[in-house]
Design an enzyme around this catalytic site. Structure first.
Site, PDB file in Angstrom:
ATOM      1  CB  SER A 198      -1.021  -0.089   1.616  1.00  0.00           C
ATOM      2  OG  SER A 198      -1.358  -0.996   1.322  1.00  0.00           O
ATOM      3  CD  GLN A 199      -0.637   6.646  -1.742  1.00  0.00           C
ATOM      4  OE1 GLN A 199      -2.441   6.462  -1.056  1.00  0.00           O
ATOM      5  NE2 GLN A 199      -1.409   8.714  -1.957  1.00  0.00           N
TER       6      GLN A 199
END
Ligand code: SAH
Length: 220
Positions: free
Chosen positions: A65-66
Site C-alpha cells: 500500500s501507499q
C-alpha cells in the site's frame, strides 16, 4: 552517502511531505513510519521507488500500500503498547512491521504461499520478533489467537467478515476497506460492549480479499 543513509533521508522526506503535510499528526505513527525500512519489503527492481507516494507491485498480482494509506490505517487503529493485533493480508509485511512497533504483538495472515514464505523470511531477518505470520484464509480470522484489541484488513472486502468481527475484543478497533472490487471506503469500527460504532474515513482502492467470507477467486 551510504545506501542506508540515502534511504533514510528519503524516508524522512516521505514522512514530512506525504504524511505530516497531509494532516497526519500522531507522533508515534510518524515515528514508526520514519523507522521501518520500507525498501527492504519490496522486490529489488522496485527499490528505487520505495519511498514514492504510491502503491507498488510485490509480485503474485499483489501490492504494497501507499505510505499515506499505511499511516492513516495505523492512526485509525489507535494502538497502545499492550495491544494484541490481527492483520489480514500480510502482502509485503511492511504494514505488519509498522504495527509491531506500536503494539505488543502482531498476528498476520496471508493466503498466497509465495508471499507468506518470502515475507516470513524478510520479517525475521529484519528482526521483527513480535510478528507471527500465518498461511490461511484470513476471512475466517484467527480464532485460536482471539480476541484482538485491534484488527486491520488490508484487502478490499464486500463486507466485514462476521468471523473477524466476532474476534474483536470489547473496546477494540477494526479498520477495513469496504466496498466493491474497484473502489472502497476505509471504515472504522469501535466496539463498546454489544455496540459497534461505525465511522467512515477516506476513499481507497485495494486488491480484493479473496476467501470464504470475501470475494470469490474466479472473478479475481
Ligand atoms: N498489508 C500489505 C498489503 C497487502 S495487499 C503490505 O503491507 O504490503 C493485500 C494482501 O491480502 C495480498 O497479499 C493478498 O494476497 C492478501 N489476501 C487476499 N485475500 C486474503 C485472505 N482471504 N486471507 C489472507 N490474505 C488475503
Amino acid at each position: 552517502m551510504t545506501e542506508r543513509n540515502a534511504y533514510q533521508k528519503e524516508r524522512l522526506r516521505m514522512v514530512e511531505t506525504q504524511l505530516r503535510a497531509r494532516g497526519l499528526r500522531d507522533d508515534r505513527v510518524l515515528e514508526a513510519m520514519a523507522r521501518v525500512p520500507r525498501h527492504l519489503f519490496i522486490p529489488i527492481m522496485e527499490r528505487p521507488y520505495a519511498y514514492e507516494d504510491r502503491a507498488l507491485p510485490i509480485g503474485e498480482g499483489q501490492t504494497i500500500s501507499q505510505p499515506f494509506m499505511v499511516a492513516i490505517m495505523t492512526e485509525l487503529l489507535d494502538l497502545g503498547p499492550a495491544d494484541k493485533v490481527l492483520e489480514i493480508g500480510t502482502g509485503s509485511g511492511y504494514q505488519a512491521a509498522v504495527l509491531s512497533l506500536l503494539s505488543r504483538e502482531v498476528h498476520t495472515v496471508e493466503r498466497v504461499p509465495e508471499l507468506y514464505e518470502r515475507t516470513t523470511t524478510v520479517l525475521r531477518d529484519a528482526g521483527y520478533e513480535n510478528v507471527v505470520t500465518y498461511l490461511s484464509d484470513g476471512t475466517l480470522g484467527l480464532p485460536e489467537e482471539a480476541p484482538f484489541d485491534a484488527i486491520l484488513i488490508t484487502a478490499a472486502a464486500p463486507d466485514i467478515p462476521v468471523p473477524i468481527l466476532e474476534q474483536l475484543d470489547d473496546g477494540g478497533r477494526l479498520v477495513a476497506p469496504v466496498g466493491s472490487r474497484y473502489g472502497q471506503t476505509l471504515i472504522r469500527i469501535h466496539r463498546k460492549g454489544d455496540l459497534y460504532d461505525k465511522s467512515y474515513s477516506t476513499p481507497c482502492v485495494f486488491v480484493p480479499l479473496i476467501g470464504r467470507h470475501g470475494f470469490s477467486p474466479d472473478s479475481a
